[in-house]
Design an enzyme around this catalytic site. Structure first.
Site, PDB file in Angstrom:
ATOM      1  N   ASP A  52       0.835  -1.200   0.000  1.00  0.00           N
ATOM      2  CA  ASP A  52       0.000   0.000   0.000  1.00  0.00           C
ATOM      3  C   ASP A  52       0.870   1.250   0.000  1.00  0.00           C
ATOM      4  O   ASP A  52       1.693   1.450   0.886  1.00  0.00           O
ATOM      5  CB  ASP A  52      -0.891  -0.006   1.252  1.00  0.00           C
ATOM      6  CG  ASP A  52      -1.775   1.224   1.331  1.00  0.00           C
ATOM      7  OD1 ASP A  52      -2.942   1.137   0.911  1.00  0.00           O
ATOM      8  OD2 ASP A  52      -1.300   2.275   1.824  1.00  0.00           O
ATOM      9  N   TYR A  57       2.615   9.881  -0.149  1.00  0.00           N
ATOM     10  CA  TYR A  57       3.727   9.290   0.609  1.00  0.00           C
ATOM     11  C   TYR A  57       5.081   9.578  -0.032  1.00  0.00           C
ATOM     12  O   TYR A  57       6.124   9.376   0.586  1.00  0.00           O
ATOM     13  CB  TYR A  57       3.569   7.767   0.723  1.00  0.00           C
ATOM     14  CG  TYR A  57       2.344   7.287   1.450  1.00  0.00           C
ATOM     15  CD1 TYR A  57       1.500   8.170   2.130  1.00  0.00           C
ATOM     16  CD2 TYR A  57       2.016   5.938   1.465  1.00  0.00           C
ATOM     17  CE1 TYR A  57       0.375   7.723   2.785  1.00  0.00           C
ATOM     18  CE2 TYR A  57       0.890   5.475   2.124  1.00  0.00           C
ATOM     19  CZ  TYR A  57       0.068   6.367   2.771  1.00  0.00           C
ATOM     20  OH  TYR A  57      -1.051   5.913   3.415  1.00  0.00           O
ATOM     21  N   LYS A  86      -3.025   5.919  -4.077  1.00  0.00           N
ATOM     22  CA  LYS A  86      -4.125   6.823  -3.758  1.00  0.00           C
ATOM     23  C   LYS A  86      -3.951   8.190  -4.428  1.00  0.00           C
ATOM     24  O   LYS A  86      -2.830   8.666  -4.585  1.00  0.00           O
ATOM     25  CB  LYS A  86      -4.213   7.011  -2.231  1.00  0.00           C
ATOM     26  CG  LYS A  86      -4.200   5.714  -1.446  1.00  0.00           C
ATOM     27  CD  LYS A  86      -4.226   5.968   0.059  1.00  0.00           C
ATOM     28  CE  LYS A  86      -3.914   4.694   0.813  1.00  0.00           C
ATOM     29  NZ  LYS A  86      -2.466   4.421   0.885  1.00  0.00           N
ATOM     30  N   HIS A 119      -7.839   9.485  -1.522  1.00  0.00           N
ATOM     31  CA  HIS A 119      -7.157   9.444  -0.228  1.00  0.00           C
ATOM     32  C   HIS A 119      -7.953  10.088   0.911  1.00  0.00           C
ATOM     33  O   HIS A 119      -7.879   9.654   2.060  1.00  0.00           O
ATOM     34  CB  HIS A 119      -5.790  10.134  -0.344  1.00  0.00           C
ATOM     35  CG  HIS A 119      -4.786   9.668   0.655  1.00  0.00           C
ATOM     36  ND1 HIS A 119      -3.433   9.704   0.427  1.00  0.00           N
ATOM     37  CD2 HIS A 119      -4.916   9.146   1.896  1.00  0.00           C
ATOM     38  CE1 HIS A 119      -2.788   9.220   1.478  1.00  0.00           C
ATOM     39  NE2 HIS A 119      -3.671   8.888   2.376  1.00  0.00           N
TER      40      HIS A 119
END
Length: 298
Positions: A52, A57, A86, A119
């Site tokens: 994931d 990120y 996401k 997200h």
């Protein structure tokens, strides 16, 4: 969930028939390529097949590199792994989705994404109460449906959506998410959300399974109830918390950088009793949320 064997090996079947591993590896805050490479190496060897990530990120590129190098090492192909990424809140607008998705796909280096999530229900740099949030996420969801219809993603979903947010998508498009990834642990869980998602065949997936550990808060891991239960099963506190979610039908994506913890987090060879589950449920009275709160987003 299976009655015997390792809970970590289980898969959930999404509403479109796609099989999603019940346990995956979260990569939040791993922004060093070497660290992520080592982590993915250990995870693949331990049996993880779901990874994931997210545009926010800033590690999609690192994950893609690690997979290209490491899948052959374990005799695996692209089809053997399940990759989630996401749409960033900064791209939560209909006209931004296609480019954002293309960038994520290029970063990871894959022909398709297994699961693509919105997200957060709110857009970046817009006040939570601004009605444009609803407009933007519905626009974005329509673009997600297009990506799915084009075969660029195997499944589409959302993250941090409340029942109200989920209902609005269904009313606007007639298409409901396949997954809703939310904060979920004994200190903070929403039984009404689980009930809604179960009744609409939306799979809940938990993040922050260990409570506030990601923000250096060990309160949940050190709860006396958790300690008593993990001692009984000769397990780790993390295994107990993950089993609690999995036995409720909630998928998990625990994150760790420590090899023995990465391995133990997917080795859950025991079942909690109903009494154990109820005791852990009682910790919800604390109502301690450790991550962002979507409830105020219009």
């Amino acid at each position: 969930m299976p009655c015997e064997g390792n809970l970590g090996d289980a898969k959930f079947i999404l509403k479109n028939g796609v099989k999603m591993p019940a346990v995956g590896l979260g990569t939040f805050r791993i922004r060093n390529s070497d660290v992520l490479f080592r982590t993915v190496d250990v995870a693949l060897e331990a049996g993880y097949r779901l990874f994931d990530t997210a545009a926010a990120y800033q590690n999609e590129l690192f994950l893609g590199y690690a997979l290209r190098k490491l899948l052959p090492k374990y005799g695996l192909t692209r089809e053997d792994v399940f990759i989630t990424t996401k749409l960033s809140p900064s791209d939560l607008r209909g006209d931004l989705v296609a480019d954002a998705f293309r960038k994520s796909s290029d970063n990871i280096g894959l022909d398709y994404i297994d699961l693509y999530l919105i997200h957060f229900p709110g857009a970046a740099n817009i006040h939570a109460q601004d009605s444009k949030n609803k407009e933007f996420r519905i626009e974005a969801w329509k673009e997600f449906i297009k990506l799915y219809d084009q075969g660029k993603v195997k499944a589409i979903g959302v993250s941090n959506f409340t029942i109200r947010h989920l209902t609005e998508l269904a009313e606007a498009t007639g298409i409901e998410p396949m997954v809703n990834q939310v904060e979920w642990h004994p200190h903070y869980f929403q039984s009404d959300l689980l009930q809604y998602c179960d009744s609409h065949n939306i799979r809940l997936q938990a993040y922050c399974s260990f409570g506030g550990l990601a923000v250096s808060n060990n309160t949940l891991m050190e709860e006396s109830i958790v300690r008593e239960i993990y001692a009984k099963y000769k397990a780790t506190p993390a295994q107990v918390l993950l089993a609690w979610s999995l036995q409720r039908g909630v998928a998990v994506i625990p994150k760790s950088l420590t090899p023995h913890r990465i391995k133990s987090n997917i080795q859950i060879n025991f079942r909690l009793t109903q009494e154990d589950l109820s005791q852990l449920d009682s910790l919800g009275a604390a109502n301690m949320k450790y991550s962002w709160d979507p409830s105020s987003v219009a």
